[in-house]
Design an enzyme around this catalytic site. Structure first.
Site, PDB file in Angstrom:
ATOM      1  CG  ASP A  85     -28.089 -16.625  -2.145  1.00  0.00           C
ATOM      2  OD1 ASP A  85     -28.943 -16.508  -1.241  1.00  0.00           O
ATOM      3  OD2 ASP A  85     -26.914 -16.960  -1.920  1.00  0.00           O
ATOM      4  CD1 TRP A 110     -26.230 -14.981 -10.047  1.00  0.00           C
ATOM      5  CD2 TRP A 110     -26.086 -13.104  -8.869  1.00  0.00           C
ATOM      6  NE1 TRP A 110     -27.308 -14.949  -9.203  1.00  0.00           N
ATOM      7  CE2 TRP A 110     -27.236 -13.796  -8.455  1.00  0.00           C
ATOM      8  CE3 TRP A 110     -25.809 -11.889  -8.257  1.00  0.00           C
ATOM      9  CZ2 TRP A 110     -28.086 -13.330  -7.470  1.00  0.00           C
ATOM     10  CZ3 TRP A 110     -26.660 -11.427  -7.278  1.00  0.00           C
ATOM     11  CH2 TRP A 110     -27.771 -12.133  -6.897  1.00  0.00           C
ATOM     12  CG  ASP A 129     -26.974  -8.250  -4.993  1.00  0.00           C
ATOM     13  OD1 ASP A 129     -27.900  -9.028  -5.274  1.00  0.00           O
ATOM     14  OD2 ASP A 129     -25.902  -8.616  -4.473  1.00  0.00           O
ATOM     15  CG  ASN A 157     -26.374 -17.879  -5.773  1.00  0.00           C
ATOM     16  OD1 ASN A 157     -25.551 -18.372  -5.028  1.00  0.00           O
ATOM     17  ND2 ASN A 157     -27.534 -18.463  -6.029  1.00  0.00           N
ATOM     18  CG  ASP A 158     -23.014 -18.523  -2.452  1.00  0.00           C
ATOM     19  OD1 ASP A 158     -24.214 -18.362  -2.203  1.00  0.00           O
ATOM     20  OD2 ASP A 158     -22.504 -19.619  -2.687  1.00  0.00           O
TER      21      ASP A 158
END
Length: 185
Positions: A85, A110, A129, A157-158
């Site tokens: 995401d 994640w 990230d 993934n948020d």
């Protein structure tokens, strides 16, 4: 050369007689205003949307030389991106497993389990990230296969996962291959 000087002087004097400072300022104001609308022309919007000759058409596919790692790493349907995401680092100056220059990889991740179409096996993928610069804005993917509710953050993934870095500004996401997933017994 003297004739050139006389011609230039004559033209300058004629322009000075025929115009005023106010008309010059009005002309300059009109030119600046006209130039300000150039970015709003339809040609600019068509290019940004990835039309013919646009940025999306210019992006070359990034494929691995390894036949066991098939697919275009700049597309959302690449097999490692099954639970990603965010913006793909492979479109932002990095690779599928490295951050672009000037950013740092978050140590907090994640995870997802994706199936490689080359061998049919499931692999554990760590989604890291890259942080430190503003969002790159290219190749946004939001695939939620295996996504869990926020009560299980390691499989969600948020979140903004840039919390373990010097800067919490998100840039893009990587998909680092960790290993083969073990079959449940």
């Amino acid at each position: 050369m003297a004739n050139w000087d006389k011609l230039t002087e004559k033209m300058a004097r004629n322009i000075a007689r025929a115009t005023s400072r106010r008309s010059l300022l009005a002309w300059l104001g009109g030119a600046v205003t006209g130039a300000a609308i150039i970015p709003a022309l339809p040609v600019s919007r068509a290019y940004a949307a990835g039309g013919a000759g646009g940025a999306a058409a210019a992006r070359l596919p990034v494929v691995s030389a390894n036949p066991q790692d098939p697919g275009d790493q700049t597309q959302c349907d690449y097999w490692r991106y099954c639970a990603i995401d965010g913006f793909l680092c492979s479109c932002c100056g990095g690779t599928v497993s490295t951050c672009p220059p000037g950013t740092e990889m978050s140590p907090i991740t994640w995870i997802g389990t994706c199936t490689n179409p080359a061998d049919g096996r499931a692999y554990i993928i760590s989604y890291n990230d890259c942080c430190g610069k503003s969002s790159c804005g290219h190749c946004l993917c939001n695939r939620n296969e295996g996504d869990r509710p926020p009560v299980r953050p390691q499989a969600n993934n948020d979140y903004n996962w840039c919390l373990g870095t010097e800067s919490s500004i998100y840039n893009c996401s990587t998909a680092v291959l960790i290993g083969v997933a073990v079959e449940p017994s």
